[in-house]
Design a protein around this motif. Structure first.
Motif, PDB file in Angstrom:
ATOM      1  N   SER A  56      52.625  42.780  47.709  1.00 24.19           N
ATOM      2  CA  SER A  56      52.345  41.592  46.886  1.00 24.19           C
ATOM      3  C   SER A  56      50.841  41.389  46.735  1.00 24.19           C
ATOM      4  O   SER A  56      50.363  41.017  45.664  1.00 24.19           O
ATOM      5  N   PHE A  57      50.062  41.677  47.806  1.00 20.93           N
ATOM      6  CA  PHE A  57      48.603  41.568  47.724  1.00 20.93           C
ATOM      7  C   PHE A  57      48.057  42.560  46.695  1.00 20.93           C
ATOM      8  O   PHE A  57      47.195  42.228  45.874  1.00 20.93           O
ATOM      9  N   LYS A  58      48.552  43.788  46.756  1.00 18.81           N
ATOM     10  CA  LYS A  58      48.080  44.827  45.832  1.00 18.81           C
ATOM     11  C   LYS A  58      48.466  44.498  44.399  1.00 18.81           C
ATOM     12  O   LYS A  58      47.693  44.734  43.465  1.00 18.81           O
ATOM     13  N   LEU A  59      49.656  43.960  44.229  1.00 14.17           N
ATOM     14  CA  LEU A  59      50.118  43.572  42.893  1.00 14.17           C
ATOM     15  C   LEU A  59      49.160  42.566  42.270  1.00 14.17           C
ATOM     16  O   LEU A  59      48.748  42.701  41.114  1.00 14.17           O
ATOM     17  N   VAL A  60      48.782  41.561  43.044  1.00 13.23           N
ATOM     18  CA  VAL A  60      47.900  40.511  42.537  1.00 13.23           C
ATOM     19  C   VAL A  60      46.504  41.059  42.245  1.00 13.23           C
ATOM     20  O   VAL A  60      45.947  40.855  41.156  1.00 13.23           O
ATOM     21  N   SER A  61      45.923  41.771  43.212  1.00 13.87           N
ATOM     22  CA  SER A  61      44.542  42.235  43.037  1.00 13.87           C
ATOM     23  C   SER A  61      44.419  43.204  41.869  1.00 13.87           C
ATOM     24  O   SER A  61      43.461  43.139  41.093  1.00 13.87           O
ATOM     25  N   ARG A  62      45.385  44.098  41.716  1.00 15.81           N
ATOM     26  CA  ARG A  62      45.311  45.068  40.618  1.00 15.81           C
ATOM     27  C   ARG A  62      45.552  44.412  39.266  1.00 15.81           C
ATOM     28  O   ARG A  62      44.954  44.801  38.264  1.00 15.81           O
ATOM     29  N   THR A  63      46.410  43.410  39.249  1.00 18.31           N
ATOM     30  CA  THR A  63      46.660  42.681  37.999  1.00 18.31           C
ATOM     31  C   THR A  63      45.392  41.973  37.537  1.00 18.31           C
ATOM     32  O   THR A  63      45.046  41.992  36.354  1.00 18.31           O
ATOM     33  N   ILE A  64      44.678  41.365  38.493  1.00 16.92           N
ATOM     34  CA  ILE A  64      43.430  40.663  38.158  1.00 16.92           C
ATOM     35  C   ILE A  64      42.347  41.661  37.763  1.00 16.92           C
ATOM     36  O   ILE A  64      41.634  41.467  36.781  1.00 16.92           O
ATOM     37  N   ASP A  65      42.235  42.757  38.530  1.00 20.35           N
ATOM     38  CA  ASP A  65      41.197  43.763  38.248  1.00 20.35           C
ATOM     39  C   ASP A  65      41.333  44.343  36.849  1.00 20.35           C
ATOM     40  O   ASP A  65      40.342  44.664  36.197  1.00 20.35           O
ATOM     41  N   LEU A  66      42.570  44.501  36.385  1.00 19.17           N
ATOM     42  CA  LEU A  66      42.811  45.084  35.066  1.00 19.17           C
ATOM     43  C   LEU A  66      42.844  44.030  33.950  1.00 19.17           C
ATOM     44  O   LEU A  66      43.142  44.349  32.794  1.00 19.17           O
ATOM     45  N   ASN A  67      42.560  42.771  34.334  1.00 17.83           N
ATOM     46  CA  ASN A  67      42.535  41.662  33.366  1.00 17.83           C
ATOM     47  C   ASN A  67      43.844  41.530  32.584  1.00 17.83           C
ATOM     48  O   ASN A  67      43.859  41.201  31.396  1.00 17.83           O
ATOM     49  N   LEU A  68      44.965  41.778  33.279  1.00 11.66           N
ATOM     50  CA  LEU A  68      46.269  41.654  32.624  1.00 11.66           C
ATOM     51  C   LEU A  68      46.732  40.203  32.596  1.00 11.66           C
ATOM     52  O   LEU A  68      47.447  39.794  31.684  1.00 11.66           O
ATOM     53  N   ILE A  69      46.321  39.453  33.618  1.00 10.14           N
ATOM     54  CA  ILE A  69      46.662  38.026  33.697  1.00 10.14           C
ATOM     55  C   ILE A  69      45.445  37.280  34.214  1.00 10.14           C
ATOM     56  O   ILE A  69      44.773  37.752  35.143  1.00 10.14           O
ATOM     57  N   ARG A  70      45.165  36.135  33.646  1.00  7.78           N
ATOM     58  CA  ARG A  70      44.048  35.324  34.140  1.00  7.78           C
ATOM     59  C   ARG A  70      44.366  34.806  35.551  1.00  7.78           C
ATOM     60  O   ARG A  70      45.506  34.417  35.821  1.00  7.78           O
ATOM     61  N   PRO A  71      43.382  34.795  36.434  1.00  2.64           N
ATOM     62  CA  PRO A  71      43.614  34.303  37.799  1.00  2.64           C
ATOM     63  C   PRO A  71      44.192  32.890  37.835  1.00  2.64           C
ATOM     64  O   PRO A  71      44.927  32.537  38.761  1.00  2.64           O
ATOM     65  N   SER A  72      43.864  32.071  36.832  1.00  2.00           N
ATOM     66  CA  SER A  72      44.346  30.688  36.805  1.00  2.00           C
ATOM     67  C   SER A  72      45.868  30.605  36.669  1.00  2.00           C
ATOM     68  O   SER A  72      46.460  29.557  36.902  1.00  2.00           O
ATOM     69  N   LYS A  73      46.500  31.723  36.296  1.00  5.69           N
ATOM     70  CA  LYS A  73      47.954  31.740  36.125  1.00  5.69           C
ATOM     71  C   LYS A  73      48.690  32.127  37.407  1.00  5.69           C
ATOM     72  O   LYS A  73      49.913  32.179  37.427  1.00  5.69           O
ATOM     73  N   ILE A  74      47.920  32.429  38.456  1.00  4.13           N
ATOM     74  CA  ILE A  74      48.525  32.961  39.680  1.00  4.13           C
ATOM     75  C   ILE A  74      48.477  31.922  40.792  1.00  4.13           C
ATOM     76  O   ILE A  74      47.447  31.278  41.017  1.00  4.13           O
ATOM     77  N   ASP A  75      49.587  31.752  41.493  1.00  2.39           N
ATOM     78  CA  ASP A  75      49.643  30.868  42.657  1.00  2.39           C
ATOM     79  C   ASP A  75      49.076  31.637  43.849  1.00  2.39           C
ATOM     80  O   ASP A  75      49.748  32.489  44.436  1.00  2.39           O
TER      81      ASP A  75
END
Length: 680
Positions: A482-501
């Motif tokens: 789950s940590f890797k999912l979040v960090s890679r999603t943010i790194d690739l700018n697929l989802i804005r961090p503001s959308k993540i809990d």
């Protein structure tokens, strides 16, 4: 009697269905075990005969691994060809289902290349000419992989045979035209007068310079210049002359030196010069490293070093000149957070507070979870506890649908189920590869139940998919994924961090056990270490033998607590007990200096002692962290501080209400600083 029989039939039918489902999963687990075992044996250059047929049988019975069937059948046919002494081609391709399958195919292909050794015979020569492309790939693999059997075969084969002459020609082309380094034992098969002269005559239009030879000469000169700079006793005029000569050689042969090799060494000489306070030459070398940078990471590292060359010596006007020369404000959005921070910091120190604050805010908005975005808040007065909590702990106002497995396409369902199987078998490396597939899910093609997402904007559709996987990993207790999912999603700018809990990134587990060991240590700091060391996996084992939640080496743990068997360290209470005691020992050794203690926990106190003297010449803890010589340890300290910040914020404590320096001191009541000799 009729009613009883009817009820028995229903019960039997339900039981049979349950057994059928369970048996399907059992078959999938069995198939996965066979696939991983076959992969392991192939890496040892052996052919797992019995397991291939068993795996094929398991896969044919049904399940998610049907895409592996053609690959296993290829292995089976290869086995038959070897048995019957027939020619075979290594022309096998992946179905591109996912990265796990791609790796499996790569291992089969490498094994097939290894078995090409058995085709080194003139009777296969006509087949080889027809299959030239695949045979050439096999020879390059054999020539570059220290394959002892290949060396032996070439020694044994008739030197006048067609196949030997064909392979010898390929070895020359691999070395001189492709610039690939072959096993040194193969050079005896090349006549460097006759063969190479002939090759040059036939391929002069293809050969300008030998890339491998030029790179080796560059490395030779690098070693000499490194020794000279490290010595630092030679006359400055002589050093300048040698430094110029080395750079001149590199520039003249830029196209014939491997980029990564060149960048790495030019940058390192620059760092040695910076340590010697030779700022002018350091700047020359950092500037050159920027010119030859080969990707975004190397480019940003070179830019940081150009800035750091001035910032370290508090020459902020010079660092701003660097910003202007390289037009870094124009390119600000494309830079790494680390580079952004030091640009803004330079402007702040030079007195341009309004621009500095603007740049800090831009940086925080683009990557709010970064260590540098946390530290930057110290320079923004409006960032108090309430504002920061509203920034990180927001609620998504859009009512997103809850996706289920059945909502995904058949191929994606198979990838998700395959991830479950690998996780159950504890093949976490394979789960990691599948995460790359998950973060690139396309709502348009990968979701079949369009009714759930059609009315949502595209970003919200992605968030719905992201939430499915976040919940998926959390439910299985796989926090690392789950940590890797979040960090890679943010790194690739697929989802804005503001959308993540972000609270899902920081689980609060074993807090009572931590508090029970030592009341003097902040339990949230220990929690931050556990999150980074093992991602709360009590069974975690590192390649070097570190075990459990706090990744302790058994020898270290034995100094802290008693246990009979090493596996006892996999028990959370035992591991935490030893880990907290060890970390407390490190804190005491360095008088509460968290940077030193964390660095020692990662790299060992002996190594930290070697460079601690150099760190003590600066008071600012951020400067101290940047000067940690080991990249892994430097990142480790930053990430744990990041964890510590968020764990505190979740407990309604904003640690930056105090000075940044105080947050790096575990014993804040102790104002006096012991002498460096007593700390070391």
């Amino acid at each position: 009697m009729g009613k009883k029989f009817f009820l028995f039939s229903i019960t039997a039918s339900l039981s049979f269905t349950s057994i059928a489902k369970e048996s399907l999963k059992d078959k999938e687990l069995k198939a996965a075990r066979y696939i991983s075992e076959i992969e392991r044996i192939l890496k040892r250059k052996r052919l797992p005969n019995r397991k291939i047929s068993s795996a094929i049988k398991s896969i044919k019975d049904g399940g998610i691994f049907k895409n592996y069937l053609t690959h296993l059948e290829f292995l089976s046919e290869l086995k038959t060809s070897l048995k019957k002494d027939q020619y075979f081609s290594c022309n096998i391709k992946s179905n591109n289902t996912n990265r796990v399958e791609d790796d499996f195919v790569r291992n089969i292909k490498n094994y097939c290349f290894h078995t090409v050794n058995y085709l080194i015979n003139d009777k296969y020569y006509s087949n080889i000419l027809e299959d030239e492309e695949n045979f050439a790939k096999a020879i390059q693999y054999l020539a570059t992989s220290r394959n002892t059997l290949f060396i032996k075969k070439l020694e044994e084969v008739n030197k006048d045979s067609k196949i030997y002459q064909h392979i010898k020609k390929q070895l020359i082309e691999i070395t001189l035209i492709n610039g690939v380094k072959i096993d040194s034992r193969l050079y005896s098969h090349i006549d460097f007068d006759k063969d190479i002269t002939l090759l040059f005559q036939k391929n002069l239009h293809r050969i300008k310079k030998n890339k491998l030879t030029i790179t080796n000469e560059f490395i030779k000169q690098y070693r000499e210049i490194k020794k000279l700079v490290k010595n630092n006793a030679t006359k400055k005029s002589d050093i300048n002359s040698q430094l110029t000569k080395f750079l001149t050689f590199e520039k003249a042969n830029e196209d014939y030196i491997y980029k990564k090799s060149s960048w790495k060494r030019i940058r390192y000489i620059g760092k040695l010069l910076l340590n010697n306070d030779d700022l002018k030459n350091a700047n020359r070398y950092f500037a050159r490293s920027y010119e030859i940078s080969y990707n975004d990471e190397s480019k940003n590292e070179s830019l940081f070093l150009l800035l750091w060359n001035s910032i370290k010596h508090e020459n902020y006007k010079d660092s701003i000149v660097t910003v202007q020369d390289y037009k870094l404000i124009d390119d600000f959005s494309n830079l790494y957070t680390k580079t952004k921070f030091w640009i803004a910091y330079s402007y702040m120190k030079d007195g341009n507070e309004s621009l500095a604050k603007h740049l800090f805010k831009l940086m925080i908005n683009s990557n709010p979870l970064s260590f540098y975005s946390i530290i930057a808040q110290d320079y923004l007065p409006e960032f108090d506890k309430n504002y920061v909590k509203s920034l990180y702990f927001h609620k998504n106002t859009v009512n997103l649908p809850k996706l289920e497995l059945a909502d995904f396409s058949k191929i994606k369902q198979r990838n998700i189920r395959e991830s479950n199987i690998w996780h159950e078998l504890k093949f976490f490396g394979k789960v990691d590869k599948l995460i790359y597939e998950f973060i690139r899910f396309n709502p348009e093609t990968d979701i079949t139940n369009k009714n759930k997402i059609d009315t949502l904007p595209i970003e919200e559709q992605r968030v719905a998919i992201f939430n499915y996987f976040l919940h998926h990993f959390k439910e299985s207790g796989d926090f690392l994924s789950s940590f890797k999912l979040v960090s890679r999603t943010i790194d690739l700018n697929l989802i804005r961090p503001s959308k993540i809990d972000i609270t899902t990134l920081f689980p609060v587990l074993h807090l009572d056990k931590i508090e029970g060991v030592n009341a003097d240590i902040d339990p949230l700091l220990v929690l931050s270490i556990i999150r980074q060391e093992s991602a709360f996996n009590p069974n975690a084992k590192s390649a070097v033998g570190a075990l459990g939640l706090m990744q302790l080496m058994p020898a270290t743990a034995r100094q802290m607590t008693t246990f009979r068997k090493t596996d006892e360290l996999l028990k959370p209470h035992k591991n935490i007990d030893a880990g907290v005691r060890y970390f407390k020992q490190l804190l005491n050794r360095f008088d509460g200096n968290i940077i030193y203690a964390l660095s020692s926990y990662n790299a060992g106190p002996t190594k930290v002692t070697r460079w601690a003297q150099d760190l003590m010449d600066v008071e600012d803890p951020i400067f101290q962290i940047e000067q940690i010589p080991y990249k892994e340890t430097r990142l480790y300290v930053k990430l744990i501080y990041r964890n510590f910040f968020f764990y505190n914020l979740m407990k309604d404590n904003y640690i930056l209400e105090k000075s940044v320096a105080s947050t790096f001191n575990a014993f804040p009541k102790k104002e006096a600083k012991r002498a460096i000799s007593s700390q070391l």
